[in-house]
Design a protein around this motif. Structure first.
Motif, PDB file in Angstrom:
ATOM      1  N   LYS A 313      25.282  31.058  15.303  1.00 28.10           N
ATOM      2  CA  LYS A 313      26.173  30.101  15.952  1.00 28.10           C
ATOM      3  C   LYS A 313      26.436  30.498  17.399  1.00 28.10           C
ATOM      4  CE  LYS A 313      30.651  27.824  15.300  1.00 28.10           C
ATOM      5  NZ  LYS A 313      31.886  27.776  14.468  1.00 28.10           N
ATOM      6  N   TYR A 314      26.410  29.524  18.273  1.00 31.07           N
ATOM      7  CA  TYR A 314      26.590  29.797  19.700  1.00 31.07           C
ATOM      8  C   TYR A 314      28.049  30.072  20.028  1.00 31.07           C
ATOM      9  CZ  TYR A 314      26.891  29.104  24.727  1.00 31.07           C
ATOM     10  OH  TYR A 314      27.155  29.258  26.064  1.00 31.07           O
ATOM     11  N   LYS A 315      28.307  31.128  20.800  1.00 29.39           N
ATOM     12  CA  LYS A 315      29.649  31.477  21.256  1.00 29.39           C
ATOM     13  C   LYS A 315      29.628  31.579  22.774  1.00 29.39           C
ATOM     14  CE  LYS A 315      30.839  34.074  17.065  1.00 29.39           C
ATOM     15  NZ  LYS A 315      31.258  35.391  16.520  1.00 29.39           N
ATOM     16  N   PRO A 316      30.284  30.660  23.483  1.00 28.52           N
ATOM     17  CA  PRO A 316      30.264  30.671  24.945  1.00 28.52           C
ATOM     18  C   PRO A 316      31.067  31.838  25.508  1.00 28.52           C
ATOM     19  CG  PRO A 316      31.787  29.012  24.164  1.00 28.52           C
ATOM     20  CD  PRO A 316      31.097  29.553  22.950  1.00 28.52           C
ATOM     21  N   PRO A 317      30.576  32.500  26.554  1.00 27.35           N
ATOM     22  CA  PRO A 317      31.317  33.619  27.154  1.00 27.35           C
ATOM     23  C   PRO A 317      32.466  33.127  28.026  1.00 27.35           C
ATOM     24  CG  PRO A 317      29.280  33.247  28.347  1.00 27.35           C
ATOM     25  CD  PRO A 317      29.264  32.296  27.191  1.00 27.35           C
ATOM     26  N   GLY A 318      33.692  33.486  27.647  1.00 24.41           N
ATOM     27  CA  GLY A 318      34.856  33.153  28.471  1.00 24.41           C
ATOM     28  C   GLY A 318      35.236  31.694  28.474  1.00 24.41           C
ATOM     29  N   ARG A 319      34.727  30.908  27.496  1.00 26.06           N
ATOM     30  CA  ARG A 319      35.059  29.480  27.420  1.00 26.06           C
ATOM     31  C   ARG A 319      35.438  29.115  25.994  1.00 26.06           C
ATOM     32  NH1 ARG A 319      30.064  26.339  29.823  1.00 26.06           N
ATOM     33  NH2 ARG A 319      28.933  28.130  28.989  1.00 26.06           N
ATOM     34  N   PRO A 320      36.227  28.030  25.820  1.00 19.82           N
ATOM     35  CA  PRO A 320      36.640  27.630  24.476  1.00 19.82           C
ATOM     36  C   PRO A 320      35.446  27.248  23.610  1.00 19.82           C
ATOM     37  CG  PRO A 320      37.979  26.527  26.135  1.00 19.82           C
ATOM     38  CD  PRO A 320      36.842  27.182  26.858  1.00 19.82           C
ATOM     39  N   SER A 321      35.477  27.702  22.357  1.00 21.13           N
ATOM     40  CA  SER A 321      34.364  27.426  21.437  1.00 21.13           C
ATOM     41  C   SER A 321      34.416  26.017  20.862  1.00 21.13           C
ATOM     42  CB  SER A 321      34.379  28.450  20.289  1.00 21.13           C
ATOM     43  OG  SER A 321      34.203  29.759  20.784  1.00 21.13           O
ATOM     44  N   ARG A 322      35.564  25.341  20.988  1.00 18.67           N
ATOM     45  CA  ARG A 322      35.708  24.021  20.358  1.00 18.67           C
ATOM     46  C   ARG A 322      34.764  22.976  20.944  1.00 18.67           C
ATOM     47  NH1 ARG A 322      40.340  24.598  23.565  1.00 18.67           N
ATOM     48  NH2 ARG A 322      40.615  22.989  25.180  1.00 18.67           N
ATOM     49  N   TYR A 324      31.680  23.535  21.506  1.00 16.50           N
ATOM     50  CA  TYR A 324      30.319  23.865  21.069  1.00 16.50           C
ATOM     51  C   TYR A 324      30.276  24.077  19.558  1.00 16.50           C
ATOM     52  CZ  TYR A 324      29.982  24.808  26.060  1.00 16.50           C
ATOM     53  OH  TYR A 324      30.044  24.710  27.435  1.00 16.50           O
ATOM     54  N   LYS A 325      30.995  23.251  18.800  1.00 22.70           N
ATOM     55  CA  LYS A 325      31.049  23.378  17.351  1.00 22.70           C
ATOM     56  C   LYS A 325      29.682  23.071  16.734  1.00 22.70           C
ATOM     57  CE  LYS A 325      35.971  22.333  16.713  1.00 22.70           C
ATOM     58  NZ  LYS A 325      36.957  21.416  16.087  1.00 22.70           N
ATOM     59  N   ASN A 326      29.358  23.861  15.702  1.00 20.42           N
ATOM     60  CA  ASN A 326      28.129  23.654  14.923  1.00 20.42           C
ATOM     61  C   ASN A 326      26.871  23.633  15.793  1.00 20.42           C
ATOM     62  OD1 ASN A 326      29.755  23.345  12.576  1.00 20.42           O
ATOM     63  ND2 ASN A 326      30.073  21.177  13.083  1.00 20.42           N
ATOM     64  N   LEU A 327      26.872  24.449  16.838  1.00 21.86           N
ATOM     65  CA  LEU A 327      25.728  24.506  17.750  1.00 21.86           C
ATOM     66  C   LEU A 327      25.052  25.863  17.605  1.00 21.86           C
ATOM     67  CD1 LEU A 327      24.510  22.612  19.918  1.00 21.86           C
ATOM     68  CD2 LEU A 327      25.755  23.934  21.629  1.00 21.86           C
ATOM     69  N   THR A 328      23.769  25.857  17.328  1.00 25.16           N
ATOM     70  CA  THR A 328      23.040  27.121  17.199  1.00 25.16           C
ATOM     71  C   THR A 328      22.601  27.624  18.571  1.00 25.16           C
ATOM     72  OG1 THR A 328      20.871  26.060  16.955  1.00 25.16           O
ATOM     73  CG2 THR A 328      22.174  26.421  14.942  1.00 25.16           C
ATOM     74  N   ASN A 329      22.344  28.913  18.643  1.00 25.45           N
ATOM     75  CA  ASN A 329      21.870  29.496  19.897  1.00 25.45           C
ATOM     76  C   ASN A 329      20.522  28.909  20.301  1.00 25.45           C
ATOM     77  OD1 ASN A 329      23.973  31.431  20.505  1.00 25.45           O
ATOM     78  ND2 ASN A 329      23.263  32.599  18.731  1.00 25.45           N
ATOM     79  N   LEU A 330      19.664  28.649  19.333  1.00 21.22           N
ATOM     80  CA  LEU A 330      18.342  28.093  19.639  1.00 21.22           C
ATOM     81  C   LEU A 330      18.460  26.730  20.300  1.00 21.22           C
ATOM     82  CD1 LEU A 330      15.278  28.319  19.453  1.00 21.22           C
ATOM     83  CD2 LEU A 330      15.388  27.260  17.188  1.00 21.22           C
ATOM     84  N   HIS A 331      19.306  25.860  19.741  1.00 22.88           N
ATOM     85  CA  HIS A 331      19.482  24.531  20.331  1.00 22.88           C
ATOM     86  C   HIS A 331      20.131  24.638  21.711  1.00 22.88           C
ATOM     87  CE1 HIS A 331      21.239  20.524  21.020  1.00 22.88           C
ATOM     88  NE2 HIS A 331      20.235  20.081  20.280  1.00 22.88           N
ATOM     89  N   ARG A 332      21.090  25.530  21.816  1.00 22.02           N
ATOM     90  CA  ARG A 332      21.815  25.682  23.088  1.00 22.02           C
ATOM     91  C   ARG A 332      20.879  26.140  24.208  1.00 22.02           C
ATOM     92  NH1 ARG A 332      24.781  24.522  26.821  1.00 22.02           N
ATOM     93  NH2 ARG A 332      26.335  25.919  27.687  1.00 22.02           N
TER      94      ARG A 332
END
Length: 347
Positions: A313-322, A324-332
């Motif tokens: 699951k993708y986790k943005p650095p220093g930004r709200p995760s809401r 980018y819900k249900n977003l994989t790193n590959l797609h991102r």
């Protein structure tokens, strides 16, 4: 008059006054075809102008031409940058001259247009906008004082010595030259490519200086900005986008430099554009993603930057995760950033 500080002040004052006078003058050169068909460029003269409004510039150019028995009716071309007073469609210098001589066609330098277009299109991508914002913050943190510039210079010199001892970099004439972090400008050809390339080469040194600033008790205000910058700078997102832009702008920078050659013709220029699009298309489709990701991953491992699992699951650095819900790193990274940016450049 012999005091060092007074001499320095006098030199600075003279430099500022000289620059001011130069900015108030207008230099005019003529490019023409002679009787046997050769293209010739000649310097005509310099005129003092009270301001840089389009009407003032037109009057100055016209007066200088008339002194030599020339008029706007004999002008067949004019070239300026993108400033509104020069190429404005309503009251720009281009428009004023073409009102008197419709055959004085305006040409905007191809390389200049390319740089402006590529940067503008890249900034349609939100991740690219964030990258350039953080890049501006980084340059503000590191380039606003002589002390920080020296810290970075010393850190880079120490890193090169260490890397040479470990045989991590090669030696040779013209290699390992001192580099700086110049601020990119939309109207300076290749400046974005050069700045990003230098940041990637100086990555360990920049991170070291940012860490020092964070721990410096005398830099309370800037320490907070340095800490925020460090969070993004050490992320996979930053390294990924820096490599992606370096790759894309590297391909287009070759085109930009070719377009600036004096012996370039329009047929060859069109062919060069076609070739650049083919190179970008190959990067997009022909195994380019796997090769590119391997390169970025190798860089991250070397510099101890955490590499996320592409299926996670993708986790943005220093930004709200809401957002980018249900977003994989590959797609991102593959779809939204890699394909999204390349497709804009191809368009």
């Amino acid at each position: 008059m012999i005091a060092h500080e007074i001499q320095t002040d006098l030199i600075n004052s003279c430099a500022k006054e000289t620059t001011r006078l130069m900015m108030e003058e207008l230099a005019l050169c003529l490019r023409y075809v002679d009787k046997i068909g050769r293209v010739v460029e000649r310097f005509l003269g310099i005129l003092h102008v009270a301001n840089t409004t389009s009407l003032t510039l037109k009057t100055a150019i016209e007066s200088l031409l008339m002194e030599h028995g020339l008029t706007f009716s004999r002008v067949r071309g004019q070239v300026y940058d993108g400033a509104s007073n020069m190429k404005g469609h309503v009251n720009g210098l281009k428009k004023l001259i073409m009102d008197e001589s419709p055959s004085a066609y305006y040409v905007h330098c191809f390389a200049h247009q390319l740089q402006l277009s590529l940067v503008a299109v890249a900034k349609e991508n939100r991740d690219c906008v964030l990258f350039f914002q953080q890049l501006a913050n980084l340059l503000n943190v590191l380039g606003m004082s002589c002390k920080k510039i020296r810290m970075l210079r010393v850190a880079q010199a120490e890193w090169i010595i260490k890397a040479l001892e470990l045989e991590e970099i090669e030696t040779g004439k013209g290699m390992n030259q001192e580099m700086g972090l110049s601020r990119p400008g939309d109207t300076r050809w290749g400046s974005h490519h050069k700045t990003i390339m230098h940041i990637l080469r100086m990555y360990p040194s920049i991170r070291l200086v940012l860490n020092k600033l964070v721990r410096d008790p005398t830099q309370s205000n800037e320490a907070m900005l340095a800490e925020t910058m460090l969070t993004y700078f050490e992320s996979f997102d930053f390294v990924f986008m820096a490599h992606l832009l370096q790759t894309i702008f590297g391909h287009t920078n070759d085109l930009s430099r070719a377009l600036q050659k004096k012996d370039q013709d329009i047929v060859n220029a069109v062919e060069l554009i076609h070739l650049t699009k083919i190179r970008l298309q190959l990067l997009r489709d022909d195994g380019g993603w796997e090769t590119f990701l391997e390169e970025v991953t190798s860089y991250c491992v070397k510099h101890k930057v955490k590499v996320p699992q592409m299926g996670g699951k993708y986790k943005p650095p220093g930004r709200p995760s809401r957002f980018y819900k249900n977003l994989t790193n590959l797609h991102r990274f593959h779809v939204e950033m890699f394909l999204g940016l390349i497709d804009r450049q191809l368009r």
